[in-house]
Design an enzyme around this catalytic site. Structure first.
Site, PDB file in Angstrom:
ATOM      1  N   THR A 146       0.892  -1.182   0.000  1.00  0.00           N
ATOM      2  CA  THR A 146       0.000   0.000   0.000  1.00  0.00           C
ATOM      3  C   THR A 146       0.919   1.218   0.000  1.00  0.00           C
ATOM      4  OG1 THR A 146      -0.205  -0.176   2.412  1.00  0.00           O
ATOM      5  CG2 THR A 146      -1.974  -1.128   1.097  1.00  0.00           C
ATOM      6  N   LYS A 168       3.635  -7.071   3.959  1.00  0.00           N
ATOM      7  CA  LYS A 168       3.404  -5.665   3.659  1.00  0.00           C
ATOM      8  C   LYS A 168       3.018  -4.971   4.952  1.00  0.00           C
ATOM      9  CE  LYS A 168       0.192  -3.430   3.419  1.00  0.00           C
ATOM     10  NZ  LYS A 168      -0.653  -2.612   4.360  1.00  0.00           N
ATOM     11  N   THR A 179       0.040  -3.438  11.314  1.00  0.00           N
ATOM     12  CA  THR A 179      -0.985  -3.571  10.291  1.00  0.00           C
ATOM     13  C   THR A 179      -0.293  -4.172   9.197  1.00  0.00           C
ATOM     14  OG1 THR A 179      -2.249  -1.722  10.542  1.00  0.00           O
ATOM     15  CG2 THR A 179      -2.182  -2.519   8.389  1.00  0.00           C
ATOM     16  N   GLU A 259       6.131   4.476   7.691  1.00  0.00           N
ATOM     17  CA  GLU A 259       5.799   5.773   7.098  1.00  0.00           C
ATOM     18  C   GLU A 259       6.536   6.940   7.748  1.00  0.00           C
ATOM     19  OE1 GLU A 259       1.608   5.754   7.604  1.00  0.00           O
ATOM     20  OE2 GLU A 259       1.244   4.674   5.734  1.00  0.00           O
ATOM     21  N   ASN A 378      -0.215  10.659   6.667  1.00  0.00           N
ATOM     22  CA  ASN A 378      -1.454  10.198   7.264  1.00  0.00           C
ATOM     23  C   ASN A 378      -2.537  11.256   7.334  1.00  0.00           C
ATOM     24  OD1 ASN A 378      -1.097   7.327   7.942  1.00  0.00           O
ATOM     25  ND2 ASN A 378       0.748   8.146   8.898  1.00  0.00           N
ATOM     26  N   THR A 383      -7.769  10.932   0.992  1.00  0.00           N
ATOM     27  CA  THR A 383      -8.332  12.010   0.157  1.00  0.00           C
ATOM     28  C   THR A 383      -7.614  12.091  -1.172  1.00  0.00           C
ATOM     29  OG1 THR A 383      -6.898  13.525   1.352  1.00  0.00           O
ATOM     30  CG2 THR A 383      -9.192  13.397   2.033  1.00  0.00           C
TER      31      THR A 383
END
Lengths: 383, 383
Positions: A146, A168, A179, A259, A378, A383
Site C-alpha cells: 500500500t 506488507k 498492520t 511511514e 497520514n 483524500t
C-alpha cells in the site's frame, strides 16, 4: 525467492484495477502440496475485517490450498455485504483451482469502510491464476504493497527444506502485530498443530514487538503454509528458529520502511522482573510521541524515556532505573548520569537501553521516530 | 483576576533568571487567610518530581500558606539533591513569610533531569515576596508558562464568594491530568476534606479528560486553596459547580493552546454500558495518531475511529457502533453510513460522536490534531 522459494508453491501478482492504473494490486499464492497444513495468527482488534473473519474460519481446519490477497481496499467495516464479497472471492479462487472455498484464505489491505470493486477483483483472480508460476513470489510481494515503498521478502534454508516469506505494512504498525499481512511458506512436512505452535512462538518475538505508531489494525494476518514437497520432517527447534528468522527479517523490513520514519529505534529493556514487564515497558516507551519526536530531533532526552516507564505497572523503583542511549548511560539511579552530549544520535539505528534493576528478564521492542512526514502521509491518505 | 480574584490572596510573578533573560519564571501565591484549608491532586506517574513528592506531604496536613511555582526546570529525576532543592525553596518562602515550611507547596515545570539553578531561584523568592499584591494574579500566571503561548486564567462568582484559577500546560497533556500545573483559589470558607472531595470531582471530569498527546507528566499538580476571607460557607453543590467551571475553563484553554494543534477535538462517547467504558473509548480514540493526523488533514476517516474503539475492552458489538463527525453519521451499524463528503472539517472545533449502542452512559474526552508543528516543537525542545 519470497513465498515461492520453497518447493510446492506457485504465486502471481497482477494489476486488477483496484489501485492506480497499471499498479499490481492482487496476489495469489497456491500450495500444490502434497501437504496443505497451515496456521494463522490474526489481529486482536475487536473490529475485524471481513477477510479476517473468513480466514479465521478457514484456518480452524488447519488446511489452506491458496491465499488471495488484495491491496486497494481493506474490506473492513463493510457489514454483511463486505463479508459476502470475501466469500465470493474465495469461491472464485476455488473455482479456478477446482478446489474447495473452505481452504482458500483471503487477505485485504487498504482504506477501511469501503466496499471492494468486485467487478475488477474477480476478473483479476482469472488473470492471476493464468500467471501462477514458481517464480511469481516477487510479483506477489509487489502486489500487496500500500504505502510500502519497497517489497518485503525473505527466505532461510533449513536442513533439507526452505522457509520463504513476504509481508506488507508501513503505517498502523502496532501492538500485537503491525498492520500487516504476511505469508510464510515452507516445503518441510509439518502438521498444522506444530505449524500453529511455531508461528505463535515466532510472531510473539518478532511482529508482536514492532510498534511504530501504536495503532492496531483491523486486518492483521500472518499465515504459515507447509507444502511438504521437500519430503523432510524438520527438527522442531531448528524449524522454529528458521521461521522466526524469516519473521524477524520481514519485521525489520517493515520497521525500516515505516511511514515517514528516519530512525529505527530498538528499546532494550533489561533487569525486568518478568518478560511481560519488559515488553510492557518497551511498548510504553515506543508509544511516547514526545520521546519519538526527541529521537527525530537527535535529542538524547532521557527524561521522556523515564517518564514513559513511570506510566506502567511494571516492577521497578524510580531511583534504581538506569538508561543508556546508544551506549551512553545518560541516566543512572533515576537521575542524570553521564554527559548527554556524548550521545551520538546521527546514525539511523538508535538503541535505548532501560535497566529496571528489578530482575533477570529482558525484551526488545522496535519502533521509529515521529516525523512531519508521518503526519503528512497520514493527513492525506484517504483524500 | 486569576488566583487573586478571591479575597485573601496575594500573588507575584518575577524573572528570577531560570529562563531566557527578562522572562518571568517564578510565581508566588500567598493565602492570607483567615483559613488555610487546601487540597491537591497529583500526577499518577510513578516517576514523580521532587516538588510533587514534597507537596503531597504538605497537602496531607490539609493546610497551605503559600505556593511557589517555577518554570525553566521540572526538578524531576534529580535524585536526593533535587529533593533538597525543593525543601530549600520551601524553607526560603517560609522564611520571607515568617511561617512554616510544612505549609509551603512547591511546583516546578520545564525540562526533566536537570538541577534547578538555586543561586538564581532563591533570590527570586525575595524578589517575588517584595512584589506580592492583590493584583499579582496575571503576573503569576505568566511566570509559570513554558511552551504555552498565552497565560491561562479563569474565575467564577459564587453566591457571596469567588473562585479563581491559573494553569500552565501545552505539551505532555495526558491521562489523568495534563502535564500541567494549576492553582485554584477561593475566598469561601470550606474545610480541607470538603475541598478535597470537590477538587477530585472537578478534576475527574475536566483535566482528567484532556489527552492531547497521551504522555503523562512527572509534575502534574492541581491545588485548591481556600482563604475563607469572604466569610461565607457555600452550598456544597454550587461550590462544586463553580470549581468545576473554573477547571473546565482552564482545561479548555490548555487544549486550545496545545503544542502545534490546529483543531480542538471533542470525542463524545454515548450509549456506553458504563461511564468508565465511555472514558476508555474516548481516550483510545484521542490517542490514535492516525486519527489525529486524519483530522489535521480534514479527512473524515471514520475507519480510524472504529479501529481505535476496537482496541478497547469496553462493552460493544462492532456491528452496532455508529459514528458521527461534526454531526454527519458517516458510520452506521459498523459500516459506511451517510456520505462522508457532507462532513465539513474546516472549523477549528471538531466533534466526533461514538455511539456504542450498549447502554445509557456517556463521557467526553478532549484532544487535538497531530501536526508537523507538534513534531517540530518536540524535536527541538531540550536542545
Amino acid at each position: 525467492m519470497s513465498v515461492t522459494a520453497p518447493l510446492g508453491f506457485r504465486a502471481a501478482g497482477v494489476a486488477a484495477g483496484l489501485k492506480a492504473p497499471g499498479a499490481r494490486d492482487l496476489a495469489l499464492v497456491v500450495n500444490d502440496g502434497p501437504s496443505r497444513a497451515a496456521a494463522g495468527v490474526f489481529t486482536r482488534n475487536r473490529v475485524q475485517a471481513a477477510p479476517v473473519l473468513w480466514s479465521r474460519q478457514v484456518l480452524t481446519g488447519g488446511r489452506v490450498r491458496a491465499v488471495v490477497l488484495n491491496s486497494g481496499g481493506a474490506n473492513a467495516c463493510t457489514g454483511p455485504a463486505g463479508f459476502q464479497d470475501t466469500h465470493a472471492t474465495a469461491e472464485k479462487v476455488a473455482g479456478v483451482l477446482d478446489d474447495s472455498a473452505g481452504e482458500i484464505a483471503v487477505c485485504s489491505t487498504g482504506l477501511i469502510g469501503e466496499r471492494l470493486p468486485m467487478d475488477a477483483l474477480l476478473p483479476g483472480v482469472d488473470l492471476a491464476a493464468a500467471q501462477l508460476s514458481r517464480d511469481g513470489g516477487l510479483a506477489a510481494a509487489d502486489a500487496i504493497r500500500t504505502t510500502d515503498t519497497v517489497s518485503k521478502i525473505s527466505f532461510r534454508r533449513g536442513d533439507g527444506y526452505m522457509v520463504g516469506g513476504m509481508a506488507k505494512g508501513a503505517g498502523m504498525l502496532a501492538p500485537a502485530m503491525a498492520t500487516m499481512l504476511a505469508v510464510v511458506t515452507t516445503d518441510a512436512d509439518v502438521p498444522a498443530a506444530e505449524l500453529d505452535r511455531v508461528l505463535r512462538a515466532a510472531v510473539r518475538v518478532t511482529f508482536d514487538r514492532l510498534d511504530t505508531d501504536g495503532c492496531m489494525s483491523t486486518n492483521d494476518t500472518v499465515l504459515l503454509l507447509a507444502s511438504g514437497a521437500a519430503g523432510r520432517t524438520p527438527d522442531p527447534a531448528e524449524f522454529e528458529r528458521r521461521v522466526t528468522e524469516v519473521c524477524a527479517d520481514l519485521a525489520r523490513q517493515l520497521l525500516v520502511d515505516a511511514e515517514g520514519a528516519t530512525k529505527a529505534i530498538a528499546i532494550e529493556v533489561v533487569g525486568a522482573a518478568t518478560e511481560d514487564d519488559a515488553v510492557t515497558v518497551g511498548r510504553a516507551v515506543a508509544r511516547s510521541n514526545l520521546f519519538k519526536c526527541a529521537v527525530h530531533g537527535e535529542d538524547p532526552n532521557w527524561g521522556r524515556v523515564l517518564s514513559a516507564v513511570g506510566t506502567t505497572d511494571a516492577a521497578f523503583e524510580p531511583e534504581r532505573v538506569n538508561i543508556a542511549i546508544n551506549g551512553v548511560w545518560v541516566c543512572r539511579g533515576g537521575a542524570a548520569g553521564d554527559d548527554r552530549r556524548k550521545v551520538d544520535l546521527r546514525p539511523r539505528d538508535v538503541t535505548v537501553t532501560v535497566d529496571l534493576s528489578a530482575g533477570p528478564h529482558s525484551a526488545t521492542v522496535h519502533t521509529t521516530d515521529l516525523t512531519a512526514e508521518y503526519v503528512h502521509e497520514n493527513s492525506a491518505y484517504s483524500t
